[in-house]
Scaffold this active site. Structure first.
Site, mmCIF file in Angstrom:
data_model
loop_
_atom_site.group_PDB
_atom_site.id
_atom_site.type_symbol
_atom_site.label_atom_id
_atom_site.label_comp_id
_atom_site.label_asym_id
_atom_site.label_seq_id
_atom_site.Cartn_x
_atom_site.Cartn_y
_atom_site.Cartn_z
ATOM 1 N N MET A 26 0.854 -1.201 0.000
ATOM 2 C CA MET A 26 0.000 0.000 0.000
ATOM 3 C C MET A 26 0.885 1.245 0.000
ATOM 4 O O MET A 26 1.597 1.517 0.971
ATOM 5 C CB MET A 26 -0.952 -0.031 1.197
ATOM 6 C CG MET A 26 -2.039 -1.083 1.046
ATOM 7 S SD MET A 26 -3.169 -1.171 2.448
ATOM 8 C CE MET A 26 -2.172 -2.063 3.636
ATOM 9 N N LEU A 27 0.800 1.960 -1.113
ATOM 10 C CA LEU A 27 1.612 3.146 -1.328
ATOM 11 C C LEU A 27 1.373 4.154 -0.209
ATOM 12 O O LEU A 27 0.219 4.422 0.132
ATOM 13 C CB LEU A 27 1.204 3.771 -2.662
ATOM 14 C CG LEU A 27 2.267 4.517 -3.446
ATOM 15 C CD1 LEU A 27 3.493 3.651 -3.684
ATOM 16 C CD2 LEU A 27 1.690 4.982 -4.784
ATOM 17 N N CYS A 107 -2.673 -1.932 -10.184
ATOM 18 C CA CYS A 107 -2.945 -0.530 -9.857
ATOM 19 C C CYS A 107 -3.500 0.200 -11.078
ATOM 20 O O CYS A 107 -2.904 0.157 -12.153
ATOM 21 C CB CYS A 107 -1.663 0.151 -9.385
ATOM 22 S SG CYS A 107 -1.922 1.893 -9.026
ATOM 23 N N GLY A 220 -8.783 -8.477 -1.262
ATOM 24 C CA GLY A 220 -9.906 -7.566 -1.480
ATOM 25 C C GLY A 220 -11.020 -7.764 -0.474
ATOM 26 O O GLY A 220 -11.651 -8.822 -0.438
ATOM 27 N N GLY A 221 -11.228 -6.747 0.370
ATOM 28 C CA GLY A 221 -12.398 -6.733 1.252
ATOM 29 C C GLY A 221 -12.356 -7.715 2.405
ATOM 30 O O GLY A 221 -13.370 -7.897 3.081
HETATM 31 C C1 LIG Z 1 -3.470 3.551 0.447
HETATM 32 C C2 LIG Z 1 -3.401 2.384 -0.497
HETATM 33 C C3 LIG Z 1 -2.299 2.235 -1.313
HETATM 34 C C4 LIG Z 1 -2.195 1.130 -2.180
HETATM 35 N N1 LIG Z 1 -1.055 0.970 -2.916
HETATM 36 C C5 LIG Z 1 -0.882 -0.183 -3.636
HETATM 37 C C6 LIG Z 1 0.366 -0.489 -4.241
HETATM 38 O O1 LIG Z 1 1.359 0.237 -4.111
HETATM 39 N N2 LIG Z 1 0.449 -1.633 -4.970
HETATM 40 C C7 LIG Z 1 -0.615 -2.492 -5.108
HETATM 41 O O2 LIG Z 1 -0.487 -3.536 -5.761
HETATM 42 N N3 LIG Z 1 -1.789 -2.232 -4.527
HETATM 43 C C8 LIG Z 1 -1.942 -1.117 -3.778
HETATM 44 N N4 LIG Z 1 -3.115 -0.908 -3.102
HETATM 45 C C9 LIG Z 1 -4.186 -1.916 -3.195
HETATM 46 C C10 LIG Z 1 -4.036 -2.941 -2.079
HETATM 47 O O3 LIG Z 1 -2.813 -3.647 -2.200
HETATM 48 C C11 LIG Z 1 -5.208 -3.952 -2.113
HETATM 49 O O4 LIG Z 1 -5.174 -4.631 -3.340
HETATM 50 C C12 LIG Z 1 -6.554 -3.271 -1.953
HETATM 51 O O5 LIG Z 1 -6.546 -2.311 -0.920
HETATM 52 C C13 LIG Z 1 -7.657 -4.308 -1.690
HETATM 53 O O6 LIG Z 1 -7.402 -5.019 -0.512
HETATM 54 P P1 LIG Z 1 -8.160 -4.652 0.881
HETATM 55 O O7 LIG Z 1 -9.630 -4.628 0.599
HETATM 56 O O8 LIG Z 1 -7.774 -5.742 1.839
HETATM 57 O O9 LIG Z 1 -7.661 -3.299 1.297
HETATM 58 C C14 LIG Z 1 -3.246 0.181 -2.248
HETATM 59 C C15 LIG Z 1 -4.351 0.344 -1.407
HETATM 60 C C16 LIG Z 1 -4.433 1.419 -0.530
HETATM 61 C C17 LIG Z 1 -5.628 1.540 0.399
#
Ligand SMILES: Cc1cc2nc3c(=O)[nH]c(=O)nc-3n(C[C@H](O)[C@H](O)[C@H](O)COP(=O)(O)O)c2cc1C
Length: 340
Positions: A26-27, A107, A220-221
């Protein structure tokens, strides 16, 4: 350095057992301070860096590959689509001791599309395969892919299977983490692209059935460890993003619930106190307190005193010269009698 590191060498299909549960890249969130904090909560979970572009590593000023030894097992996520550049970066990362290289094919941001990488690469599986093959040629560590289930109108199951087949057969990729929603490449912001397209977990399960020899994880989620266990009945891995960041205490139970260890579950207070030496060491090197403590704000979520903890840190950690006493004072906002 983790003393159990030796045991964490890739075993199954060249893939880390730790990939059973991982924290998403997560960036701006999963920086090295964040990962150090998460590692105190769970020894086994695989940690991902933020996405780092090949351009930053090759041409940027500064060390984009820096991490703390304590973070192992830690995977570097790369953003790029030039096989030679990716190979150069993968080699540098492997030399620095990273445990895995992951290519971002998920992304959807405009900036990333302009660089012709991220989710738009789903439409170019042969190029992705070349990228993976180029990296695999120069490193011994696993080279993995994080992708979506589709992009724009290319969202059929066949589109996803073609992608996985080509990237695994031509590129040699053995591990895919599938963010179980498609991405719209225009019209939605990255944030909306994490919320609006519906989740379709069965599609990831189907990929595992059709490519049983591959290591397939889902993302995801996912918000709880119970949900994670349900997914693990169908798949090899679960990757959690926002919930792990916003509610990090979830991670305190991962080693026991997901990895079957019988180590004691740490209390929140203990984790805060274990951060003190790290914080002091980082402050001595010129880091700002707020850059470290911002990742800890959610630790007491739903506990009495949680709001005061957050507020005290938010109001004080950014002030010049702020040190460990800010965290100690914030911790004192949690009622003493609470054994948390
Ligand atoms: C703040 C933020 C930054 C993210 N940056 C990246 C990233 O650098 N590379 C990537 O593959 N996904 C990035 N994602 C996506 C997450 O890796 C993930 O796929 C997405 O949040 C869904 O998962 P979750 O529902 O568990 O959060 C980012 C998500 C968030 C919230």
């Amino acid at each position: 350095m983790l003393d159990t590191n030796e045991e964490k060498k890739p075993t199954h299909n060249g893939v880390f057992p730790s990939s059973r549960f991982s924290i998403a890249p997560m960036l701006d969130w999963t920086d090295r301070h964040c990962r150090y904090f998460h590692r105190l909560l769970t020894k086994e979970t695989l940690l991902y860096t933020e996405m780092v572009t090949t351009g930053a590593i090759i041409h940027g000023k500064g060390d984009f590959l820096a991490y703390n030894e304590e973070e192992h097992p830690v995977a570097l996520q790369l953003g790029g689509s030039n096989p030679q550049d990716l190979a150069t970066c993968a080699k540098l990362a492997a030399e620095r001791g990273y445990d895995e290289i992951n290519l971002n094919v998920g992304c959807p941001s405009d900036r990333v599309q302009n660089g012709r990488f991220g989710a738009c690469l789903m439409a170019e599986p042969v190029l992705v395969a070349e990228c993976i093959a180029a990296m695999r040629d120069v490193v011994d560590i696993p080279v993995t892919v994080k992708t979506r289930i589709g992009i724009d109108d290319q969202d059929s199951y066949e589109f996803l299977t073609d992608f996985v087949r080509i990237v695994s057969e031509k590129g040699g990729c053995e591990q895919f983490t599938i963010h179980a929603r498609k991405a719209w490449l225009s019209g939605l912001s990255p944030k909306e692209n994490r919320e609006i397209p519906p989740l379709d977990y069965p599609r990831a399960y189907q990929i595992k059935q059709d490519f049983a020899h591959l290591n397939i994880g889902v993302n995801g989620g996912i918000k709880t460890l119970d949900e994670s266990l349900e997914h693990l009945a169908h798949l090899d891995g679960v990757m959690v993003g926002r919930e792990a960041y916003q509610n990090p205490y979830l991670l305190a139970h991962v080693d026991q619930t997901i990895f079957g260890l019988d180590t004691p579950v740490k209390k929140r207070r203990q984790v805060v106190e274990e951060m003190y030496p790290y914080i002091e060491q980082q402050l001595a090197k010129g880091a700002y307190l707020g850059h470290i403590t911002r990742h800890m704000l959610g630790l007491f979520q739903n506990m009495p005193g949680a709001r005061q903890w957050r507020r005290y840190i938010s109001e004080n950690a950014h002030k010049p010269g702020s040190g460990i006493e800010v965290v100690q004072a914030a911790l004192a906002k949690i009622p003493q009698e609470l054994d948390v």
